[in-house]
Design an enzyme around this catalytic site. Structure first.
Site, PDB file in Angstrom:
ATOM      1  N   LYS A 298      -5.222 -25.966  23.991  1.00 59.02           N
ATOM      2  CA  LYS A 298      -4.598 -25.858  22.676  1.00 59.02           C
ATOM      3  C   LYS A 298      -3.834 -27.149  22.434  1.00 59.02           C
ATOM      4  O   LYS A 298      -2.936 -27.505  23.202  1.00 59.02           O
ATOM      5  CB  LYS A 298      -3.662 -24.665  22.618  1.00 59.02           C
ATOM      6  N   ARG A 308       1.775 -21.758  10.054  1.00 61.58           N
ATOM      7  CA  ARG A 308       3.231 -21.677  10.264  1.00 61.58           C
ATOM      8  C   ARG A 308       3.925 -21.287   8.967  1.00 61.58           C
ATOM      9  O   ARG A 308       4.959 -20.629   8.983  1.00 61.58           O
ATOM     10  CB  ARG A 308       3.751 -22.997  10.822  1.00 61.58           C
ATOM     11  N   LYS A 320       5.931 -29.353  19.355  1.00 59.55           N
ATOM     12  CA  LYS A 320       5.441 -28.544  20.473  1.00 59.55           C
ATOM     13  C   LYS A 320       4.715 -29.404  21.517  1.00 59.55           C
ATOM     14  O   LYS A 320       3.930 -28.900  22.309  1.00 59.55           O
ATOM     15  CB  LYS A 320       4.538 -27.435  19.946  1.00 59.55           C
ATOM     16  N   GLU A 336      -6.617 -27.824  32.676  1.00 56.55           N
ATOM     17  CA  GLU A 336      -6.224 -26.504  32.156  1.00 56.55           C
ATOM     18  C   GLU A 336      -7.308 -25.461  32.435  1.00 56.55           C
ATOM     19  O   GLU A 336      -7.013 -24.334  32.814  1.00 56.55           O
ATOM     20  CB  GLU A 336      -5.963 -26.591  30.642  1.00 56.55           C
ATOM     21  N   LYS A 351      -8.746 -24.950  20.716  1.00 57.39           N
ATOM     22  CA  LYS A 351      -8.086 -24.862  19.417  1.00 57.39           C
ATOM     23  C   LYS A 351      -7.431 -26.189  19.077  1.00 57.39           C
ATOM     24  O   LYS A 351      -6.759 -26.745  19.938  1.00 57.39           O
ATOM     25  CB  LYS A 351      -7.035 -23.767  19.508  1.00 57.39           C
ATOM     26  N   SER A 377      -5.999 -22.620  10.681  1.00 59.78           N
ATOM     27  CA  SER A 377      -5.623 -22.498   9.275  1.00 59.78           C
ATOM     28  C   SER A 377      -5.894 -23.765   8.471  1.00 59.78           C
ATOM     29  O   SER A 377      -6.391 -23.693   7.347  1.00 59.78           O
ATOM     30  CB  SER A 377      -4.150 -22.107   9.176  1.00 59.78           C
ATOM     31  N   TYR A 416     -10.688 -17.394   9.817  1.00 56.10           N
ATOM     32  CA  TYR A 416     -10.211 -16.669   8.632  1.00 56.10           C
ATOM     33  C   TYR A 416     -11.365 -16.407   7.669  1.00 56.10           C
ATOM     34  O   TYR A 416     -11.211 -15.665   6.710  1.00 56.10           O
ATOM     35  CB  TYR A 416      -9.091 -17.471   7.948  1.00 56.10           C
TER      36      TYR A 416
HETATM   37  C1  PBG Z   1       1.397 -19.864  17.993  1.00 62.25           C
HETATM   38  C2  PBG Z   1       0.115 -19.916  17.268  1.00 62.25           C
HETATM   39  C3  PBG Z   1      -0.210 -20.880  16.307  1.00 62.25           C
HETATM   40  C4  PBG Z   1      -1.466 -20.581  15.851  1.00 62.25           C
HETATM   41  C5  PBG Z   1      -1.912 -19.457  16.521  1.00 62.25           C
HETATM   42  N1  PBG Z   1      -0.910 -19.043  17.417  1.00 62.25           N
HETATM   43  C6  PBG Z   1       0.599 -21.977  15.740  1.00 62.25           C
HETATM   44  C7  PBG Z   1       1.317 -22.907  16.611  1.00 62.25           C
HETATM   45  O1  PBG Z   1       0.948 -23.126  17.766  1.00 62.25           O
HETATM   46  O2  PBG Z   1       2.296 -23.429  16.132  1.00 62.25           O
HETATM   47  C8  PBG Z   1      -2.166 -21.398  14.808  1.00 62.25           C
HETATM   48  C9  PBG Z   1      -3.325 -20.800  14.161  1.00 62.25           C
HETATM   49  C10 PBG Z   1      -3.763 -21.496  12.939  1.00 62.25           C
HETATM   50  O3  PBG Z   1      -3.279 -22.572  12.550  1.00 62.25           O
HETATM   51  O4  PBG Z   1      -4.652 -20.932  12.296  1.00 62.25           O
HETATM   52  N2  PBG Z   1       1.449 -19.195  19.168  1.00 62.25           N
END
Ligand code: PBG
Length: 430
Positions: A298, A308, A320, A336, A351, A377, A416
């Site tokens: 990720k 968010r 992050k 990982e 991701k 997203s 989505y």
């Molecule tokens: C956080 C989480 C995130 C997403 C899924 N779980 C956002 C982040 O890491 O800040 C993002 C999913 C998306 O953008 O569609 N645990």
């Protein structure tokens, strides 16, 4: 003689014809249709395919003027019956240069020259069964649109959500992942609401499992929706995200979700050692059957912006980058992956999706485990925006992007677009 294939409970045809080509942006030129009707058994809509082996011929051959022997004799005697002439060579436009054809031993276009050939040689397929539908839920009763994600809503957990799940199941999407919007008053630095057995997520899981026992429910394991700091872990006063203490909370969260009936818990926090710790915690409570989908690779991506906004989960300070991976790194994904495999992950997730196809392919080649891709997203919203502005064909770009994630090696895709894409695959345009 007719045999009937009953396809229940989802109504996705198990037989696909040339229509499948539509997925990659081609329109069918020939229609292959099965006799299909709908019946209702115990109030549930089912689709029937009636495949007729023989259309009332009953072994009886129609008699015509000449016998087989006479026909053969006529051909041997040089009197072959007439067939349509070979069509003339289609004309090229005036001005086309007249040249000697190249002497090519291989012309790859030969295998692409018709829809039927293209369908025969298509290497990758996609079906609603490959999708996991991420759904946002809240305590409210109505469904509120998410500004940055056109077509997505924060769904009321009791009504809107249940209806959306029914629509998805109707077109063969039977897997969902839940993301809660938690009231600010329930957020805290240690995110303890995350393991409240009567919190929004466990309550929703119980409701859904009651209505749809065979629905596959994935959950998100991370503290950010519950953290007053908007981080995935507990933040020390100097801003450091505390690893092992966070994992302790995540284990309680995962067990609470499993207790409510979750099928797959999905740690998305990127703390070290959380997969093994969650596996142990689940097993200790008797949840040996609950799977772990690890967000293995990720990345600290800007593509998460709309999400968010949807959950109001922006980090209150900093970023992050001390836990999510550097987008510039490739080999680190292997570190990982090896760790998650050794700790007992059942599924490895990459991701975001489309900008990280190389990482999906890397994990696909390096691991025997199923691979998931998360079309996040930002990817979704860009395609939606391009479509609204009429800059791209939304539906075709959607289907192509999903197909590309599959081609790169993803078994399942969190998207989505799950409902919209599944409707396309089922031939329902809305
Ligand atoms: C956080 C989480 C995130 C997403 C899924 N779980 C956002 C982040 O890491 O800040 C993002 C999913 C998306 O953008 O569609 N645990």
């Amino acid at each position: 003689m007719a045999s009937t294939i009953v396809n229940a409970p989802c109504t996705v045809p198990s037989v696909k014809g040339f229509d499948t080509l539509y997925y990659v942006g081609l329109r069918p030129t020939s229609t292959l249709r099965f006799n299909s009707g709908r019946t209702s058994i115990s109030g549930r809509s089912q689709r029937l395919f009636v495949v007729r082996a023989s259309e009332r011929h009953d072994g009886h051959v129609k008699k015509i003027e000449m016998s087989i022997e006479e026909c053969e004799a006529a051909v041997v005697a040089g009197n072959a019956p007439e067939a349509p002439p070979v069509p003339p060579k289609p004309a090229a436009p005036v001005g086309t240069p007249v040249i000697q054809p190249f002497q090519l031993s291989r012309r790859p276009r030969r295998n692409r020259k018709s829809p039927a050939l293209r369908a025969s040689f298509q290497e990758t397929s996609i079906s609603p069964a490959n999708f996991v539908y991420p759904l946002f839920i809240h305590e409210g009763q109505e469904d509120t649109p998410i500004g940055a994600m056109p077509g997505c809503y924060r769904l009321g957990w009791r009504h809107g959500l249940v209806e959306e799940v029914a629509k998805a199941r109707d077109v063969g999407v039977n897997s969902i992942v839940l993301f809660p919007k938690v009231p600010d008053a329930l957020k805290s630095p240690t995110g303890d609401e995350a393991y409240n057995d009567n919190g929004l997520v466990p309550r929703t899981i119980r409701l859904l499992k009651d209505k749809y026992p065979d629905l596959v429910i994935y959950t998100d394991v991370a503290l950010d929706p519950y953290s007053s700091d908007g981080h995935d872990g507990i933040v020390r006063e100097d801003g450091v995200i505390m690893n092992d203490e966070t994992v302790h909370q995540l284990c309680k969260q995962a067990v609470s979700q499993a207790r409510a009936g979750a099928d797959v818990v999905s740690p998305s926090d990127m703390m070290d050692g959380r997969v093994g710790a969650i596996r142990d915690a689940l097993d200790a409570e008797g949840f040996h059957h609950v799977s772990i989908m690890s967000y293995t690779a990720k990345y600290a991506s800007s593509f998460y912006g709309p999400f968010r906004e949807a959950l109001d989960s922006n980090p209150r300070f900093g970023d992050k980058k001390t836990y999510q991976m550097n987008p510039a790194n490739y080999r680190e994904a292997l570190v990982e992956a090896h760790e998650d495999e050794a700790e007992g992950a059942d599924i490895l997730l990459v991701k975001p999706g489309l900008p990280y196809l190389d990482i999906i392919r890397l994990l696909r080649d390096e691991s025997p485990l199923p691979i998931a891709a998360y079309q996040v997203s930002g990817e979704y919203s860009m395609i939606k925006a391009g479509g609204v502005l009429k800059m791209i064909d939304e539906e075709r770009v959607m289907m192509e992007s999903l197909m590309c994630l599959r081609r790169a090696g993803a078994d399942i895709i969190l998207t989505y677009f799950a409902l919209q894409a599944a409707r396309c695959l089922c031939g329902e345009k809305r």
